[in-house]
Design a protein around this motif. Structure first.
Motif, PDB file in Angstrom:
ATOM      1  N   GLY A  19       0.788  -1.236   0.000  1.00  0.00           N
ATOM      2  CA  GLY A  19       0.000   0.000   0.000  1.00  0.00           C
ATOM      3  C   GLY A  19       0.816   1.279   0.000  1.00  0.00           C
ATOM      4  O   GLY A  19       0.314   2.340   0.366  1.00  0.00           O
ATOM      5  N   LYS A  20       2.065   1.206  -0.462  1.00  0.00           N
ATOM      6  CA  LYS A  20       2.925   2.391  -0.461  1.00  0.00           C
ATOM      7  C   LYS A  20       2.372   3.499  -1.365  1.00  0.00           C
ATOM      8  O   LYS A  20       2.336   4.664  -0.986  1.00  0.00           O
ATOM      9  CB  LYS A  20       4.348   2.001  -0.897  1.00  0.00           C
ATOM     10  CG  LYS A  20       5.020   0.995   0.034  1.00  0.00           C
ATOM     11  CD  LYS A  20       6.452   0.680  -0.364  1.00  0.00           C
ATOM     12  CE  LYS A  20       6.556  -0.038  -1.698  1.00  0.00           C
ATOM     13  NZ  LYS A  20       5.958  -1.395  -1.671  1.00  0.00           N
ATOM     14  N   MET A  93       6.751  -0.044   5.647  1.00  0.00           N
ATOM     15  CA  MET A  93       5.320  -0.350   5.635  1.00  0.00           C
ATOM     16  C   MET A  93       5.083  -1.847   5.473  1.00  0.00           C
ATOM     17  O   MET A  93       5.704  -2.497   4.639  1.00  0.00           O
ATOM     18  CB  MET A  93       4.625   0.420   4.501  1.00  0.00           C
ATOM     19  CG  MET A  93       3.114   0.275   4.481  1.00  0.00           C
ATOM     20  SD  MET A  93       2.333   1.399   3.270  1.00  0.00           S
ATOM     21  CE  MET A  93       2.582   2.979   4.087  1.00  0.00           C
ATOM     22  N   ILE A  94       4.167  -2.372   6.295  1.00  0.00           N
ATOM     23  CA  ILE A  94       3.777  -3.766   6.181  1.00  0.00           C
ATOM     24  C   ILE A  94       2.270  -3.859   6.019  1.00  0.00           C
ATOM     25  O   ILE A  94       1.531  -2.916   6.315  1.00  0.00           O
ATOM     26  CB  ILE A  94       4.233  -4.594   7.414  1.00  0.00           C
ATOM     27  CG1 ILE A  94       3.475  -4.123   8.665  1.00  0.00           C
ATOM     28  CG2 ILE A  94       5.735  -4.509   7.599  1.00  0.00           C
ATOM     29  CD1 ILE A  94       3.601  -5.069   9.835  1.00  0.00           C
ATOM     30  N   ASP A  95       1.812  -4.988   5.539  1.00  0.00           N
ATOM     31  CA  ASP A  95       0.391  -5.265   5.359  1.00  0.00           C
ATOM     32  C   ASP A  95      -0.106  -5.993   6.611  1.00  0.00           C
ATOM     33  O   ASP A  95       0.330  -7.102   6.911  1.00  0.00           O
ATOM     34  CB  ASP A  95       0.209  -6.140   4.111  1.00  0.00           C
ATOM     35  CG  ASP A  95      -1.243  -6.431   3.778  1.00  0.00           C
ATOM     36  OD1 ASP A  95      -2.077  -6.477   4.707  1.00  0.00           O
ATOM     37  OD2 ASP A  95      -1.539  -6.643   2.593  1.00  0.00           O
ATOM     38  N   ALA A  96      -1.022  -5.357   7.346  1.00  0.00           N
ATOM     39  CA  ALA A  96      -1.513  -5.943   8.599  1.00  0.00           C
ATOM     40  C   ALA A  96      -2.134  -7.318   8.379  1.00  0.00           C
ATOM     41  O   ALA A  96      -1.997  -8.218   9.208  1.00  0.00           O
ATOM     42  CB  ALA A  96      -2.537  -5.004   9.243  1.00  0.00           C
ATOM     43  N   LYS A  97      -2.789  -7.491   7.256  1.00  0.00           N
ATOM     44  CA  LYS A  97      -3.470  -8.762   6.982  1.00  0.00           C
ATOM     45  C   LYS A  97      -2.476  -9.870   6.645  1.00  0.00           C
ATOM     46  O   LYS A  97      -2.669 -11.030   7.020  1.00  0.00           O
ATOM     47  CB  LYS A  97      -4.460  -8.569   5.836  1.00  0.00           C
ATOM     48  CG  LYS A  97      -5.439  -9.719   5.666  1.00  0.00           C
ATOM     49  CD  LYS A  97      -6.474  -9.403   4.606  1.00  0.00           C
ATOM     50  CE  LYS A  97      -7.459 -10.560   4.455  1.00  0.00           C
ATOM     51  NZ  LYS A  97      -8.450 -10.290   3.389  1.00  0.00           N
ATOM     52  N   LYS A 124      -3.359  -1.112   6.343  1.00  0.00           N
ATOM     53  CA  LYS A 124      -4.539  -1.955   6.088  1.00  0.00           C
ATOM     54  C   LYS A 124      -5.138  -2.501   7.388  1.00  0.00           C
ATOM     55  O   LYS A 124      -5.642  -3.631   7.423  1.00  0.00           O
ATOM     56  CB  LYS A 124      -4.204  -3.094   5.117  1.00  0.00           C
ATOM     57  CG  LYS A 124      -3.575  -2.623   3.798  1.00  0.00           C
ATOM     58  CD  LYS A 124      -3.393  -3.763   2.820  1.00  0.00           C
ATOM     59  CE  LYS A 124      -2.665  -3.311   1.572  1.00  0.00           C
ATOM     60  NZ  LYS A 124      -2.488  -4.376   0.568  1.00  0.00           N
ATOM     61  N   ILE A 125      -5.102  -1.690   8.448  1.00  0.00           N
ATOM     62  CA  ILE A 125      -5.670  -2.143   9.718  1.00  0.00           C
ATOM     63  C   ILE A 125      -7.191  -2.280   9.634  1.00  0.00           C
ATOM     64  O   ILE A 125      -7.807  -2.921  10.487  1.00  0.00           O
ATOM     65  CB  ILE A 125      -5.300  -1.203  10.880  1.00  0.00           C
ATOM     66  CG1 ILE A 125      -5.781   0.233  10.599  1.00  0.00           C
ATOM     67  CG2 ILE A 125      -3.794  -1.246  11.142  1.00  0.00           C
ATOM     68  CD1 ILE A 125      -5.633   1.164  11.790  1.00  0.00           C
ATOM     69  N   ASP A 126      -7.788  -1.691   8.595  1.00  0.00           N
ATOM     70  CA  ASP A 126      -9.241  -1.826   8.404  1.00  0.00           C
ATOM     71  C   ASP A 126      -9.610  -3.242   7.975  1.00  0.00           C
ATOM     72  O   ASP A 126     -10.796  -3.598   7.993  1.00  0.00           O
ATOM     73  CB  ASP A 126      -9.737  -0.818   7.368  1.00  0.00           C
ATOM     74  CG  ASP A 126      -8.951  -0.880   6.057  1.00  0.00           C
ATOM     75  OD1 ASP A 126      -7.706  -0.777   6.115  1.00  0.00           O
ATOM     76  OD2 ASP A 126      -9.571  -1.034   4.991  1.00  0.00           O
ATOM     77  N   LEU A 127      -8.614  -4.062   7.623  1.00  0.00           N
ATOM     78  CA  LEU A 127      -8.884  -5.409   7.135  1.00  0.00           C
ATOM     79  C   LEU A 127      -8.691  -6.483   8.211  1.00  0.00           C
ATOM     80  O   LEU A 127      -8.861  -7.669   7.929  1.00  0.00           O
ATOM     81  CB  LEU A 127      -7.983  -5.731   5.936  1.00  0.00           C
ATOM     82  CG  LEU A 127      -8.138  -4.812   4.716  1.00  0.00           C
ATOM     83  CD1 LEU A 127      -7.191  -5.254   3.606  1.00  0.00           C
ATOM     84  CD2 LEU A 127      -9.578  -4.782   4.216  1.00  0.00           C
ATOM     85  N   ALA A 154      -4.182   3.464   4.915  1.00  0.00           N
ATOM     86  CA  ALA A 154      -3.933   4.470   3.883  1.00  0.00           C
ATOM     87  C   ALA A 154      -5.168   4.685   3.022  1.00  0.00           C
ATOM     88  O   ALA A 154      -5.459   5.798   2.599  1.00  0.00           O
ATOM     89  CB  ALA A 154      -2.749   4.053   3.017  1.00  0.00           C
ATOM     90  N   LEU A 155      -5.919   3.609   2.776  1.00  0.00           N
ATOM     91  CA  LEU A 155      -7.104   3.707   1.928  1.00  0.00           C
ATOM     92  C   LEU A 155      -8.201   4.524   2.597  1.00  0.00           C
ATOM     93  O   LEU A 155      -8.789   5.419   1.992  1.00  0.00           O
ATOM     94  CB  LEU A 155      -7.620   2.304   1.607  1.00  0.00           C
ATOM     95  CG  LEU A 155      -8.805   2.225   0.640  1.00  0.00           C
ATOM     96  CD1 LEU A 155      -8.412   2.774  -0.725  1.00  0.00           C
ATOM     97  CD2 LEU A 155      -9.293   0.791   0.507  1.00  0.00           C
ATOM     98  N   LYS A 156      -8.449   4.258   3.865  1.00  0.00           N
ATOM     99  CA  LYS A 156      -9.510   4.956   4.604  1.00  0.00           C
ATOM    100  C   LYS A 156      -9.035   6.275   5.207  1.00  0.00           C
ATOM    101  O   LYS A 156      -9.847   7.124   5.572  1.00  0.00           O
ATOM    102  CB  LYS A 156     -10.030   4.063   5.735  1.00  0.00           C
ATOM    103  CG  LYS A 156     -10.514   2.689   5.289  1.00  0.00           C
ATOM    104  CD  LYS A 156     -11.834   2.765   4.586  1.00  0.00           C
ATOM    105  CE  LYS A 156     -12.363   1.351   4.322  1.00  0.00           C
ATOM    106  NZ  LYS A 156     -13.642   1.360   3.590  1.00  0.00           N
TER     107      LYS A 156
END
Length: 300
Positions: A19-20, A93-97, A124-127, A154-156
């Motif tokens: 998500g960079k 940056m890492i992907d939480a999921k 991506k903590i929303d996931l 980052a998306l939200k």
């Protein structure tokens, strides 16, 4: 400029597809880095400039660090790793999921050789469920002495503003490197070619991997200030060319139509876009063609 004006360069690194580019575009407020659900979308380092009344932060979106499979891949990894020694701070940056993986350890090993403050950004903590966040934080905390660990979406936009405040607080006093209204250091030609490449990635799905690049052949302003753009999509095989063109030109037409909307938003005027497709066999492994298409080590 205030007496306490702060400025600095901040690298965004991580495995592919964490998500960079989404983060970069959210921070800057407009699309300057292309986005795709495919890994290794970003190929060059892309600088986005955020200017506030008391600070200027220059974010550098780097290609995802991965095990390269061709010369283009070698180039991408070198760009990402070389950037680490040129900045004031690093966002890992890492992907939480996805959680921790071997690719993360590869990056952490390289960060151990860099004397820069490193912030772990859990994106991506929303996931994920909130209960899963703390164990993830603890897993990474023992692996590296991070300056801070900050979860975001980052998306939200969740927690993005607090992250910017943290970064600003740690930046040194410095000049305004770019004019207030400038959001990137890349020329329009580069961004236009990237927007076209993004649509190729999005519309062709798994049929066309990362074997394409886009050359802008000509840009000119004609009557009524409309801008005419001629571009060539380069691919490696004739079968890929057929997919890119599509039945009776349908795929190429869709790519052009979708790209034109984003280009018009970027330029703020009507755009006419002509696209061609050419085959250059094995271009990703040919040094001369990599240079011709803009992948130059001496630029970095």
């Amino acid at each position: 400029m205030t007496t306490n004006f702060k400025s600095g360069f901040i690298a965004i690194i991580g495995r592919p597809n964490v998500g960079k580019s989404t983060f970069m575009n959210k921070v800057i407020g407009q699309k300057i880095a292309i986005m795709s659900d495919k890994p290794q979308t970003t190929r060059n380092k892309i600088q986005g400039v955020l200017t506030q009344k008391d600070a200027q932060m220059v974010f550098i979106d780097t290609p995802g660090i991965h095990k390269p499979k061709h010369r283009l891949g070698d180039f991408m990894v070198r760009i990402a790793e070389n950037t680490l020694n040129e900045v004031d701070a690093i966002l890992f940056m890492i992907d939480a999921k996805e959680g921790y993986g071997k690719g993360d350890q590869y990056i952490l090993d390289r960060l151990n050789q860099v004397k820069r403050p490193v912030y772990l950004i859990i994106n991506k903590i929303d996931l994920i469920h909130p209960d899963d966040l703390f164990p993830l934080i603890e897993q990474y905390r023992v692996k590296y002495n991070f300056e801070e660990i900050i979860p975001i979406s980052a998306l939200k936009g969740n927690n993005v503003e607090p992250l910017l405040d943290v970064l600003k607080g740690h930046l040194p006093e410095g000049p305004r490197y770019y004019p207030e209204d400038q959001v990137t250091d890349h020329p329009e030609r580069f961004i236009i070619s990237e927007l076209i490449r993004e649509k190729v990635l999005q519309l062709t799905k798994e049929e066309i991997p990362h074997s394409v690049t886009v050359l802008i052949e000509n840009i000119e302003t004609r009557e009524s200030n409309a801008i005419f753009i001629q571009a060539t999509i380069i691919t490696e095989r004739k079968t890929q060319k057929g997919i890119l063109i599509g039945r009776q030109g349908s795929m190429l037409k869709n790519i052009g139509k979708s790209a034109r909307k984003d280009i018009e938003a970027l330029l703020g005027t009507k755009v006419y876009l002509e696209l061609w497709v050419k085959v250059k066999k094995d271009w990703r492994n040919r040094q001369s063609q990599l240079k011709e298409y803009g992948y130059r080590d001496d630029d970095y």
